[in-house]
Design a protein around this motif. Structure first.
Motif, PDB file in Angstrom:
ATOM      1  N   THR A 211       0.818  -1.208   0.000  1.00 31.56           N
ATOM      2  CA  THR A 211       0.000   0.000   0.000  1.00 31.56           C
ATOM      3  C   THR A 211       0.854   1.261   0.000  1.00 31.56           C
ATOM      4  N   ILE A 212       2.025   1.245   0.662  1.00 29.89           N
ATOM      5  CA  ILE A 212       2.873   2.434   0.631  1.00 29.89           C
ATOM      6  C   ILE A 212       3.440   2.626  -0.773  1.00 29.89           C
ATOM      7  N   LEU A 213       3.765   1.529  -1.452  1.00 28.38           N
ATOM      8  CA  LEU A 213       4.198   1.617  -2.845  1.00 28.38           C
ATOM      9  C   LEU A 213       3.089   2.226  -3.703  1.00 28.38           C
ATOM     10  N   THR A 214       1.866   1.767  -3.504  1.00 28.33           N
ATOM     11  CA  THR A 214       0.732   2.275  -4.276  1.00 28.33           C
ATOM     12  C   THR A 214       0.474   3.744  -3.992  1.00 28.33           C
ATOM     13  N   LEU A 215       0.469   4.126  -2.725  1.00 35.91           N
ATOM     14  CA  LEU A 215       0.190   5.514  -2.359  1.00 35.91           C
ATOM     15  C   LEU A 215       1.277   6.458  -2.866  1.00 35.91           C
ATOM     16  N   GLU A 216       2.525   6.050  -2.747  1.00 36.68           N
ATOM     17  CA  GLU A 216       3.616   6.889  -3.254  1.00 36.68           C
ATOM     18  C   GLU A 216       3.511   7.055  -4.773  1.00 36.68           C
ATOM     19  N   THR A 217       3.098   6.001  -5.441  1.00 35.44           N
ATOM     20  CA  THR A 217       2.914   6.066  -6.893  1.00 35.44           C
ATOM     21  C   THR A 217       1.778   7.009  -7.256  1.00 35.44           C
ATOM     22  N   LEU A 218       0.664   6.922  -6.543  1.00 33.38           N
ATOM     23  CA  LEU A 218      -0.462   7.813  -6.809  1.00 33.38           C
ATOM     24  C   LEU A 218      -0.099   9.258  -6.499  1.00 33.38           C
ATOM     25  N   ARG A 219       0.712   9.462  -5.470  1.00 33.64           N
ATOM     26  CA  ARG A 219       1.142  10.815  -5.127  1.00 33.64           C
ATOM     27  C   ARG A 219       1.951  11.431  -6.264  1.00 33.64           C
ATOM     28  N   GLN A 220       2.937  10.694  -6.763  1.00 29.98           N
ATOM     29  CA  GLN A 220       3.759  11.278  -7.813  1.00 29.98           C
ATOM     30  C   GLN A 220       2.984  11.422  -9.119  1.00 29.98           C
ATOM     31  N   ALA A 221       2.006  10.537  -9.354  1.00 30.52           N
ATOM     32  CA  ALA A 221       1.157  10.681 -10.541  1.00 30.52           C
ATOM     33  C   ALA A 221       0.313  11.943 -10.437  1.00 30.52           C
ATOM     34  N   ALA A 222      -0.197  12.235  -9.230  1.00 28.28           N
ATOM     35  CA  ALA A 222      -0.976  13.446  -9.026  1.00 28.28           C
ATOM     36  C   ALA A 222      -0.117  14.688  -9.228  1.00 28.28           C
ATOM     37  N   ILE A 223       1.120  14.644  -8.746  1.00 35.57           N
ATOM     38  CA  ILE A 223       2.027  15.777  -8.914  1.00 35.57           C
ATOM     39  C   ILE A 223       2.319  16.010 -10.391  1.00 35.57           C
ATOM     40  N   ARG A 224       2.378  14.939 -11.179  1.00 41.26           N
ATOM     41  CA  ARG A 224       2.610  15.076 -12.621  1.00 41.26           C
ATOM     42  C   ARG A 224       1.393  15.636 -13.353  1.00 41.26           C
ATOM     43  N   GLY A 225       0.246  15.660 -12.666  1.00 43.40           N
ATOM     44  CA  GLY A 225      -0.939  16.279 -13.257  1.00 43.40           C
ATOM     45  C   GLY A 225      -1.980  15.315 -13.774  1.00 43.40           C
ATOM     46  N   ASP A 226      -1.760  13.999 -13.618  1.00 44.96           N
ATOM     47  CA  ASP A 226      -2.753  13.020 -14.086  1.00 44.96           C
ATOM     48  C   ASP A 226      -2.846  11.871 -13.095  1.00 44.96           C
ATOM     49  N   GLY A 227      -3.346  12.183 -11.918  1.00 48.07           N
ATOM     50  CA  GLY A 227      -3.509  11.151 -10.900  1.00 48.07           C
ATOM     51  C   GLY A 227      -4.663  10.218 -11.168  1.00 48.07           C
ATOM     52  N   ASP A 246       0.288   9.191  10.128  1.00 43.84           N
ATOM     53  CA  ASP A 246       0.644  10.580   9.823  1.00 43.84           C
ATOM     54  C   ASP A 246       1.112  10.717   8.377  1.00 43.84           C
ATOM     55  N   VAL A 247       1.919   9.757   7.919  1.00 44.02           N
ATOM     56  CA  VAL A 247       2.400   9.778   6.539  1.00 44.02           C
ATOM     57  C   VAL A 247       1.233   9.657   5.571  1.00 44.02           C
ATOM     58  N   PHE A 248       0.286   8.791   5.893  1.00 43.87           N
ATOM     59  CA  PHE A 248      -0.877   8.596   5.026  1.00 43.87           C
ATOM     60  C   PHE A 248      -1.642   9.898   4.835  1.00 43.87           C
ATOM     61  N   LYS A 249      -1.830  10.643   5.900  1.00 40.82           N
ATOM     62  CA  LYS A 249      -2.578  11.899   5.797  1.00 40.82           C
ATOM     63  C   LYS A 249      -1.883  12.875   4.856  1.00 40.82           C
ATOM     64  N   THR A 250      -0.556  12.966   4.947  1.00 43.18           N
ATOM     65  CA  THR A 250       0.159  13.885   4.057  1.00 43.18           C
ATOM     66  C   THR A 250       0.071  13.424   2.611  1.00 43.18           C
ATOM     67  N   LEU A 251       0.110  12.110   2.391  1.00 42.53           N
ATOM     68  CA  LEU A 251      -0.022  11.582   1.033  1.00 42.53           C
ATOM     69  C   LEU A 251      -1.401  11.896   0.458  1.00 42.53           C
ATOM     70  N   MET A 252      -2.434  11.725   1.272  1.00 43.09           N
ATOM     71  CA  MET A 252      -3.797  11.957   0.792  1.00 43.09           C
ATOM     72  C   MET A 252      -4.049  13.428   0.482  1.00 43.09           C
ATOM     73  N   ASN A 253      -3.342  14.323   1.149  1.00 38.10           N
ATOM     74  CA  ASN A 253      -3.481  15.747   0.842  1.00 38.10           C
ATOM     75  C   ASN A 253      -3.022  16.072  -0.574  1.00 38.10           C
ATOM     76  N   VAL A 254      -2.169  15.223  -1.143  1.00 45.61           N
ATOM     77  CA  VAL A 254      -1.700  15.403  -2.513  1.00 45.61           C
ATOM     78  C   VAL A 254      -2.501  14.543  -3.486  1.00 45.61           C
ATOM     79  N   ILE A 255      -2.786  13.305  -3.098  1.00 46.89           N
ATOM     80  CA  ILE A 255      -3.506  12.373  -3.978  1.00 46.89           C
ATOM     81  C   ILE A 255      -4.906  12.886  -4.297  1.00 46.89           C
TER      82      ILE A 255
END
Length: 382
Positions: A211-227, A246-255
């Motif tokens: 799940t951390i692999l998935t969330l980190e991937t979704l985060r960077q995809a969102a930053i690229r503009g196509d999450g 705590d890490v999850f909350k910060t990731l979701m703020n971007v995802i």
């Protein structure tokens, strides 16, 4: 307490559940009368290629590799169970077995999956991507995904993303770094599926450290503009997520997209992870009695499904999403519906009897499941 003694104390419950030799994929013949069905799985992996019967080991490869496997389901199979031999080749009449494994290059696997998509009816042209967890070798990931696909009744194309877990209890730090190592590869795989294969929809089911692999991937995809991956990504389901809250909350703020999270307060593997990681709450062990935390997660678009009261054949209570027939069938039924597995609105939602054909009672009963928003209450056994 000295460090080695402390580590042994933390690991003791897991060591009892992790005995046995590493599983491999030994090919066998499966007479038609011995099997209940077959599951065909496509694989994208960052594991290093190896000789049969391992095929892909726990080391990190510099690029993605691909494969196609056929797994048979024994006629004696019971939903929620993963029947495998203690050692050696399996008996197709009693065990999940591999009958074919084919390594593929990128162009052939894209063409093959596209054909599989197009030969299905319009309503079944979906792809389900499964991202496994920690302490999982290639064979174990394949067999678990085959069981999930079969028991859920999923009719689309299953794609396993297998990252370089060494499948060793004491390799937790290596596995975690391997999950981070695989972020760009998973994103490339997801973009390839949605761009080159043409599914109707793509869903992601991730377990534990996956799940951390998935969330980190979704985060960077969102930053690229196509999450949303071209609008194709529908459900993101996180089962027993081994993620710092705590890490999850910060990731979701971007995802910034809805996700569904399966939690269980009695998850013994996540209890180990919590203590190993500095006594920080893991997302998959959040208590639904913690109203402030649940409310905060709801605001982030998180739908919590509480499996705490679900009994499981898994001694660590870490794989209830797959080992409970009710839950894996719920996942399958929701994947067949356009609205997905997310639950919205303040009213009581669907009953398991409506979703999966079971017989259930009302809220607080001991025989069924009732969905509320955002918290799902599941009672009764498997």
């Amino acid at each position: 307490m000295r460090l080695p003694v402390l580590i042994l104390a933390l690991l003791a419950p897991l060591m009892l559940a992790a005995c046995g030799t590493p599983r491999v994929l030994e090919l066998s013949q499966a007479p038609r009368q011995d099997i209940a069905g077959k599951v065909e799985i496509y694989v994208a992996t960052t594991r290093e290629a190896s000789a049969a019967p391992v095929y892909f080991d726990g080391e990190r490869a510099p690029k993605l590799a691909f494969a196609k496997l056929e797994i048979t389901v024994p006629r004696s199979h019971k939903p929620g169970e993963l029947e495998l031999p203690d050692s050696g080749p399996g008996d197709p009449a009693k065990h999940f077995t591999a009958t074919n494994i084919e390594r593929l290059d990128l162009a052939p696997v894209v063409a093959d999956v596209r054909r599989e998509i197009m030969r299905r009816p319009a309503g079944q042209r979906d792809v389900l991507v499964f991202v496994h967890g920690y302490n999982t070798n290639f064979a174990d990931a394949v067999y678990r995904f085959a069981q999930i696909v079969y028991d859920s009744g999923f009719k689309g194309v299953p794609v396993l993303f297998s990252w370089p877990s060494r499948g060793q209890l004491l390799a937790y730090p290596y596995d975690r770094e391997s999950a981070y190592y695989s972020r760009d590869f998973l994103e490339a795989n997801l973009r390839g599926i949605t761009r080159d294969i043409g599914p109707g929809r793509m869903d992601i089911l991730a377990h534990s450290m996956g799940t951390i692999l998935t969330l980190e991937t979704l985060r960077q995809a969102a930053i690229r503009g196509d999450g949303a991956f071209g609008g194709k990504l529908r459900d993101v389901m996180l089962a027993a997520p081994d993620v710092d809250l705590d890490v999850f909350k910060t990731l979701m703020n971007v995802i910034r997209r809805p996700v569904t999270v399966f939690v269980s307060a009695d998850d013994r593997a996540l209890d180990f992870s919590r203590r190993f990681a500095g006594d920080k709450t893991r997302l998959g062990a959040v208590s639904t009695k913690d109203a402030p935390t649940i409310a905060e997660l709801e605001k982030l678009g998180v739908h919590i499904i509480d499996l705490s009261e679900v009994s499981s054949g898994d001694s660590l209570n870490h794989a209830k999403f797959a080992s409970s027939p009710k839950v894996v069938q719920l996942i399958g039924e929701r994947l067949r519906q356009d609205k997905g597995i997310g639950f919205a609105g303040p009213q009581l939602g669907d009953r398991l009897g409506d979703i999966a054909g079971g017989v259930v009672g009302t809220v607080g009963s001991t025989v069924g499941l009732v969905v509320t928003a955002p918290v799902t209450i599941i009672s009764g056994g498997r």
